[in-house]
Design an enzyme around this catalytic site. Structure first.
Site, PDB file in Angstrom:
ATOM      1  N   ARG A  66       6.451  48.606  -5.521  1.00 30.98           N
ATOM      2  CA  ARG A  66       5.262  49.332  -5.057  1.00 30.98           C
ATOM      3  C   ARG A  66       5.348  49.778  -3.607  1.00 30.98           C
ATOM      4  O   ARG A  66       4.673  50.714  -3.202  1.00 30.98           O
ATOM      5  CB  ARG A  66       4.002  48.510  -5.343  1.00 30.98           C
ATOM      6  CG  ARG A  66       3.703  48.488  -6.845  1.00 30.98           C
ATOM      7  CD  ARG A  66       2.476  47.678  -7.183  1.00 30.98           C
ATOM      8  NE  ARG A  66       2.628  46.268  -6.891  1.00 30.98           N
ATOM      9  CZ  ARG A  66       3.022  45.338  -7.749  1.00 30.98           C
ATOM     10  NH1 ARG A  66       3.306  45.676  -8.987  1.00 30.98           N
ATOM     11  NH2 ARG A  66       3.127  44.090  -7.399  1.00 30.98           N
ATOM     12  N   GLU A 103       6.400  33.196  -6.629  1.00 35.46           N
ATOM     13  CA  GLU A 103       5.356  32.292  -7.109  1.00 35.46           C
ATOM     14  C   GLU A 103       5.732  31.722  -8.475  1.00 35.46           C
ATOM     15  O   GLU A 103       5.382  30.607  -8.813  1.00 35.46           O
ATOM     16  CB  GLU A 103       4.015  33.031  -7.270  1.00 35.46           C
ATOM     17  CG  GLU A 103       3.444  33.612  -6.020  1.00 35.46           C
ATOM     18  CD  GLU A 103       3.875  35.057  -5.755  1.00 35.46           C
ATOM     19  OE1 GLU A 103       3.023  35.844  -5.342  1.00 35.46           O
ATOM     20  OE2 GLU A 103       5.052  35.389  -5.944  1.00 35.46           O
TER      21      GLU A 103
END
Length: 179
Positions: A66, A103
């Site tokens: 992104r 994560e």
């Protein structure tokens, strides 16, 4: 910074509960990308910030994927080049590579070894700072190439995940913060 312009951007960030795993509230910028006025406003705000903060800058480095949506229009506005930092195996030629923790697992980023020259001034751009693993990996790659990192710049910062702490002394700016 205009509160109205900032609100226009914030209003186009959509929350998705329990994505990608239960308990996570994902902040989706897809509606922002679909709205040409809101997206132009986003680039305006980022351009204003960078111009006010850094009189001399050589490149915008964008993170896969992104950061590739935000970085090129910002670089074009500033009249400078764009450098991609990609997932491993996506760039041709000699590369520097670094592994880092996500994560939800591990990943690797790469940059072409000739992407920047020593001492060139770079702002790193991405859509989001969560735990900081990806941004720290990008910083490590640029440090290996001896670039001067002026700032890490994101649209969204998820403050409870404390990604900013991992950046140590590297300057950081987020347009939107969520607690």
């Amino acid at each position: 910074m205009s509160d109205e312009r900032l609100r226009r951007v914030r209003d186009r960030v959509r929350p998705f509960p329990d994505f990608p795993v239960p308990g996570v509230l994902f902040r989706d910028i897809s509606p922002l990308l679909k709205d040409p006025v809101a997206f132009r406003t986003l680039i305006d705000l980022l351009e204003d910030h960078v111009r006010a903060s850094f009189p001399k800058i050589d490149f915008i480095a964008g993170l896969d994927s992104r950061g590739f949506l935000i970085g090129p229009p910002l670089a074009q506005r500033l009249g400078i080049g764009f450098v991609p930092i990609r997932k491993k195996g996506k760039l041709p030629g000699p590369t520097e590579s670094v592994s880092y923790a996500l994560e939800y697992g591990k990943a690797e980023l790469e940059i072409q070894t000739d992407a920047v020259e020593p001492g060139q001034k770079v702002v790193i751009v991405d859509d989001l700072l969560a735990t900081g693993g990806t941004m720290c990996a990008a910083c490590e790659l640029l440090k290996r190439l001896k670039a001067e990192i002026l700032e890490c710049l994101v649209v969204i910062e998820l403050k409870p995940l404390k990604g900013l702490e991992k950046l140590n002394s590297i300057p950081f700016y987020s347009l939107l913060q969520y607690d």
